[in-house]
Design an enzyme around this catalytic site. Structure first.
Site, short mmCIF file in Angstrom:
data_model
loop_
_atom_site.label_atom_id
_atom_site.label_comp_id
_atom_site.label_asym_id
_atom_site.label_seq_id
_atom_site.Cartn_x
_atom_site.Cartn_y
_atom_site.Cartn_z
N ASP A 1 21.84 -19.60 -10.31
CA ASP A 1 23.06 -18.83 -10.54
C ASP A 1 23.12 -18.18 -11.92
OD1 ASP A 1 23.47 -21.07 -12.15
OD2 ASP A 1 25.63 -20.98 -11.88
N ASP A 24 17.95 -24.83 -9.06
CA ASP A 24 18.35 -24.92 -10.46
C ASP A 24 19.43 -26.00 -10.56
OD1 ASP A 24 18.68 -24.08 -13.24
OD2 ASP A 24 20.60 -23.26 -12.55
N ASP A 39 17.67 -17.58 -14.39
CA ASP A 39 17.05 -17.84 -13.09
C ASP A 39 16.47 -16.56 -12.47
OD1 ASP A 39 17.79 -20.55 -13.12
OD2 ASP A 39 19.79 -20.06 -12.38
N CYS A 54 35.83 33.22 -8.96
CA CYS A 54 36.23 31.81 -9.03
C CYS A 54 35.83 31.09 -7.74
CB CYS A 54 37.73 31.67 -9.23
SG CYS A 54 38.33 32.39 -10.77
#
Length: 805
Positions: A697, A498, A701, A86
């Site tokens: 934004d 924009d 864009d 293990c």
């Protein structure tokens, strides 16, 4: 190719030559695409192919070059182990994780100790990986703070300096007292004893100065040279020549006043002092990151099954329900499920007015709850929060290299070998030609040339300015994605804005309804609102909101299609509804001649008029108006005063665009442009020789933002727009565009000042030292001062005055 990026803290660098050597060495590794090393921040950022190279290969290469990678250590409790198999499986899995340097699992103690790169991997990543094996890792220390490597280094350097200064002081006293104009200073006989001087100078040379020898050895072993080579050569020459003279003095009763122990010891002391001052100043240049990190809440109050309890913010998981009381910080990004409050978001947005929030609204981690009790469902935690993304962008900018730095890197790469050559030539001229046989004098000149020419200032000139400039910008909500973008921004001479959401609020309202061909107003609004409910466009949102305010009920839509740049097509109640531009109507052969006069009237008022058709027949016009932001007109005036050409680009018709542009003071508009055509407009301006910054934004864009020389995304916009941009403006205020350009211009001016003085310092200092007008200790002090002065000049950028702050 599986591209991956990793950033790490590198130790052992002394100047820009070290950074150049690491870059060249790591670049040779298979799969490494690029590497940028910031000598000021002592960080390396590597872009590599994960299928060909692993982080451990990069760590090993850096260590082979003679440097170190700063690692963190995390201890875990391991649950579920039953045998050695293990522990072996867990150890192997941990070791294979990218970013893990070593892992040791102790079966008897049920613990695991992992040495890892915290910039590349988190404790949670390790826990999740081991969970898949069927075992559980549990951090021993829940809120373990990572070690501050820089603070540890400064503390260590401070001790080195104090010990070195204490040992060097008697040597400095002896040196100062035998000048003619200082002969009145009392000097103990012991201070002139060569063996006493050797006893003081030896620990300074070989214990305090040990890192210089190590650095020089590693540099020379890798066939390069750096500051350590210059310092080790210069101080060793002075020390060993003095040892030689000391042994020559055996049997002589005269004091040896021509020893040079003070030269080597004082030089080392001054260089350490310079590095200490430099590190302190460099720490101040990254204050922006510390301030941002300081905004993060440390704990969160979880609400589970009616029980409240505090946990470290790092333990908050997506979906957890958090309780935030008045006066507390929001710990992570989430959504309000109960309560109302006014939140102070100024630490992220810069807006001083508190924002009212209620059920369904999103909240951001680190913002302050002014009043009201809130229950918030966690949606973004850890590295996914807005604050973490901002910190990551700032770190990325500070870690990156501006193109202007490549000039300094190329010079630094060949500088040290050239200086060594000049120093040797100077020694030969002095010893064999100018003052034959005067070894001591020739040696002093040789040492002075080596020391005065250290390229530290040259290497710090660019990164410290980038750190200070980008940090100051970040404090005001301007996030440069990289040093190259910070540099390129100052060249911008055209701004393309924009309209919707950038110049205007982006939240238009329904203002007018005009009907045709017997259609009733309520019927048109019912069909229009029902159809537009499926669209996310701001104009559609305005119509839906206006219809709701009139109390008109919606009906179900049978089919819906958005036609980018044109409008929408929908079927509902057995009727086909078209909504959009003249071009949409023309493409479907719908006669709109009856609406032309009304359209022009609405558009001349700055309203956006949308045509509606039902079953192939004109049904009417719905007009919405979007008002410009209060700051837009002033911001555009600022941009024009900065000799920038300002354009507004929009998909709206020409009349509406010109009406909005007139209100904002914009003289050049580009209207009726499709999303893909915005990028084409950017290219058109670039072909005219303009350096274009696109500001937007929205999703539409993104292509234009990526095409522009500089893409600026308004932070209130979409993630896609922000991802495509080079600069993010956290606030929607257009004044931040002018501020970004202003910061860029001042930063580049500052870099040029630093580069000029760093080069001028060496160009002037080397001939003066070669001519014998500089004592070595003066040269050492001047070298230390040059580095500190460059950093202090860069720190002036932290006092840049920006609009509204």
């Amino acid at each position: 190719m599986s591209k991956k990026e990793m950033s790490m803290q590198v130790s052992g660098m002394t100047c820009s030559a070290c950074a150049t050597r690491i870059e060249k060495g790591v670049q040779r590794l298979e799969g490494v695409e690029s590497i940028h090393v910031n000598s000021a921040l002592e960080r390396a950022t590597v872009l590599y192919d994960g299928t060909k190279s692993k982080p451990v290969d990069i760590y090993s290469k850096i260590e082979a070059l003679g440097y170190g990678v700063v690692m963190d250590t995390q201890e875990f409790e391991v649950l579920g182990m039953t045998c050695a198999s293990c522990s072996s499986r867990i150890e192997k899995r941990l070791t294979k994780l990218d970013g893990v340097r070593s892992a040791t699992v102790n079966l008897a103690l049920e613990t695991a100790t992992v040495v890892y790169d915290k910039d590349h991997l988190t404790a949670e990543d390790m826990e999740n990986s081991i969970d898949k094996l069927g075992f559980t890792l549990k951090k021993k220390v829940v809120d373990q703070s990572p070690k501050d490597y820089r603070q540890k280094e400064m503390k260590k350097q401070t001790y080195r300096f104090l010990i070195s200064a204490l040992l060097s002081f008697p040597l400095l006293w002896a040196m100062v007292s035998h000048f003619q104009f200082t002969s009145f200073i009392w000097l103990p006989d012991l201070f002139m004893n060569p063996w006493f001087q050797m006893a003081l100078a030896t620990p300074v040379q070989f214990v305090i100065g040990y890192p210089f020898y190590v650095g020089a050895y590693k540099a020379l072993r890798n066939r390069s040279a750096n500051m350590d080579v210059l310092v080790a050569m210069g101080t060793s020459a002075a020390y060993f020549y003095s040892v030689y003279l000391s042994f020559q003095s055996i049997g002589s009763h005269a004091h040896m006043v021509e020893l040079y122990f003070e030269t080597s010891a004082v030089l080392i002391t001054l260089i350490i002092l310079g590095k200490l001052l430099e590190a302190n100043a460099k720490g101040r240049s990254s204050d922006a990151i510390k301030k941002l990190m300081g905004l993060q809440a440390k704990t969160a109050r979880l609400s589970k099954d009616g029980v409240e309890y505090e946990v470290p913010v790092s333990d908050v998981k997506v979906g957890d329900l958090l309780l935030i009381k008045p006066g507390e910080k929001i710990p992570v990004d989430g959504r309000i499920v109960k309560g109302q409050a006014a939140l102070d978001e100024s630490m992220l947005t810069g807006e001083s007015v508190p924002v009212d929030k209620g059920v369904g609204d999103t909240v951001l981690g680190s913002t302050l709850n002014n009043n009201g009790s809130l229950h918030v469902r966690a949606e973004q935690v850890g590295n996914s929060t807005v604050l973490s993304q901002i910190v990551r962008i700032v770190e990325q900018a500070q870690n990156s290299k501006a193109p202007i730095q490549r000039v300094a890197d190329r010079i630094s790469g060949v500088f040290v070998p050239i200086v060594v050559g000049i120093a040797v030539l100077t020694f030969v001229i002095w010893y064999f030609v100018y003052m034959p046989g005067e070894l001591g004098t020739a040696l002093e000149v040789f040492i002075a040339v080596l020391v005065i020419a250290c390229p530290c200032a040259l290497g710090l000139a660019t990164p410290t300015s980038i750190m200070a400039g980008s940090g100051r910008a970040a404090e005001h909500g301007i996030l440069f994605r990289g040093g190259e973008h910070l540099e390129a921004t100052y060249l911008v001479d055209a701004i393309l804005l924009d309209k919707t959401g950038t110049v205007t609020h982006g939240e238009p309202v329904l203002t007018d309804v005009w009907t045709a061909n017997g259609i009733e107003e309520d019927q048109l609004l019912k069909l229009a609102g029902s159809a537009e409910r499926n669209s996310e466009h701001p104009l559609a949102t305005a119509i839906v909101k206006g219809v709701q305010e009139r109390g008109i009920e919606f009906i179900d839509t049978e089919s819906f299609k958005a036609v980018a740049g044109f409008g929408i097509e929908a079927n509902l109640s057995g009727k086909q509804v078209l909504a959009g531009t003249r071009r949409l109507m023309d493409s479907h052969g719908i006669d709109i001649s009856d609406a032309s006069e009304t359209m022009l009237q609405f558009e001349s008022q700055g309203k956006t008029a949308m045509l509606f058709a039902i079953d192939g027949q004109l049904a009417g016009i719905i007009a919405v108006a979007d008002t410009i932001k209060s700051s837009s007109a002033d911001a555009i005036k600022r941009l024009q005063k900065m000799n920038l050409d300002v354009y507004m680009v929009t998909g709206d018709n020409k009349q509406t665009a010109e009406a909005i542009a007139k209100q904002a003071g914009i003289h050049q508009t580009i209207a009726e442009v499709l999303p893909e055509e915005k990028a084409e407009e950017v290219r058109r301006l670039q072909k005219q020789g303009k350096r274009v910054a696109m500001v937007g934004d929205g999703i539409n864009d993104a292509p234009a933002l990526a095409t522009a020389d500089i893409g600026m995304a308004v932070g209130t916009g979409t993630d896609i727009a922000i991802e495509a941009a080079d600069v993010t403006l956290v606030r929607g205020d257009l004044n931040r565009i002018a501020d970004a350009i202003h910061v860029s211009r001042l930063t580049i001016r500052n870099i040029k000042q630093n580069l000029f003085w760093a080069l001028a310092y060496n160009c002037i200092g080397i001939p003066i030292a070669a001519a014998g007008f500089l004592a070595p200790w003066v040269a050492g002090a001047a070298m230390a001062f040059s580095s500190v002065s460059v950093v202090l000049n860069a720190l002036r950028l932290q006092r840049i005055k920006l609009k509204n702050g």
